[in-house]
Design an enzyme around this catalytic site. Structure first.
Site: not given
Ligand code: R5P
Length: 308
Positions: A37, A39, A130, A169, A192, A225
């Site tokens: 399934d 898992e 990040h 940015d 941006k 992008g």
């Protein structure tokens, strides 16, 4: 190193093997399978009792599967009386969900931190998070290593003397400043605006780019992008069509590689925190983070041994 065990989930076997080689140890016994399934079915095949266990598992796509694998391996270690479980998560999935942009949104990076702690992880080792505020989502220690020095080393002979370093940015200004300092090149910042979940538009360029080659830096390239949009804006502002891109995490999802090539990105330098893209773009150079991870693990293992 005699009281440490290195285990790996299935997220990045190439990096796990490189790390084992760097450390001069065998990858320990950890079988990860799937039940019919879907898992996760995890089994440790060797004892970890009273050992310091390092589990290598970046939570890269498929993020949820790799995250649950990591949690299950950590839980197995804890229930098998490991002395300490250190999660080696060179890429931290959900890192971009580090704040609420509006009402009724989760902070999933924080949720993930809570899940890792609940699973019994005592320490997290990661690379170029990040945002550093994610460390604050944990009560256990988090060490964030920087891949910038090794990436700059790889870039040194590839960057023209007149190049500028570009932050795509405002969020990447600190990162780009680090690159600009190490490469000894001027810094340019793009501003941006997010138009939608997947669309952004560059509205301002701070710095001189006319006639200059550009080195665009980011922590990650996902769909490409951000970089494609940035390259377009730099071209419109008169930059020379000589674009180098450097990022720690080269996820290169969907057609990102083709989009970057079509935009005129001639050189792309990333690390192996995530597995290589199925169709790598021309001009791709991959730098391994295994040596910096190994160095940290050696020092941590020595400290634990000395303390014990
Ligand atoms: C954004 O804050 C990040 O630093 C990256 O610029 C972004 O996540 C890259 O994603 P994509 O390649 O899909 O534009």
């Amino acid at each position: 190193m005699e009281r440490m065990t290195l285990l790996a989930g299935t997220a990045n076997p190439v990096l796990a093997a490189a790390l084992a080689r760097e450390l001069g140890v065998e990858l320990g016994g950890c079988e990860v399978r799937r039940f019919p399934d879907g898992e996760v079915d995890v089994r440790l095949t060797a004892s970890v009792r009273r050992r310091e266990v390092f589990v290598v598992q970046p939570t890269c796509p498929p993020v949820n599967d790799h995250l649950v694998e990591l949690l299950a391996v950590a839980d197995a270690c804890r229930r098998s009386a490991a002395a300490r479980v250190v999660a080696v998560v060179p890429y931290y999935g959900y890192a971009r969900s580090d704040k609420r942009h509006g009402r009724r949104e989760p902070i999933t990076a924080s949720l993930v931190a809570g899940l890792m702690e609940a699973a019994g992880i005592d320490h997290v080792l990661t690379v170029d998070l990040h945002t550093t505020q994610i460390e604050g989502f944990f009560r256990v220690p988090v060490d964030t290593l920087s891949a910038v020095p090794v990436l700059c080393e790889a870039l040194r002979d590839r960057v023209p003397a007149d190049a500028v370093v570009v932050a795509p940015d405002a969020g990447r200004v600190a990162l780009a400043t680090e690159y600009a300092d190490l490469l000894d090149r001027p810094l340019v910042v793009l501003h941006k605006r997010r138009e939608s979940g997947t669309e952004t538009r560059v509205t301002h360029i701070v710095g001189e780019v006319r006639g200059r080659a550009c080195v665009l830096v980011d922590d990650m390239i996902s769909t490409g992008g951000t970089i494609v949009e940035s390259v377009g804006a730099l071209r419109d502002a008169g930059a020379r069509p000589d674009f180098t891109v450097v990022a720690t995490h080269g996820l290169l999802l969907r057609d990102a590689a083709a989009r970057l090539a079509a935009a005129g990105v001639g050189t792309l330098v990333v690390t192996d925190t995530v597995p290589p893209a199925p169709s790598p773009p021309p001009g791709l150079h991959v730098v391994s983070v295994a040596p910096i991870l190994a160095d940290f693990i050696r020092r941590t293992a020595a400290e634990t041994r000395d303390a014990g």
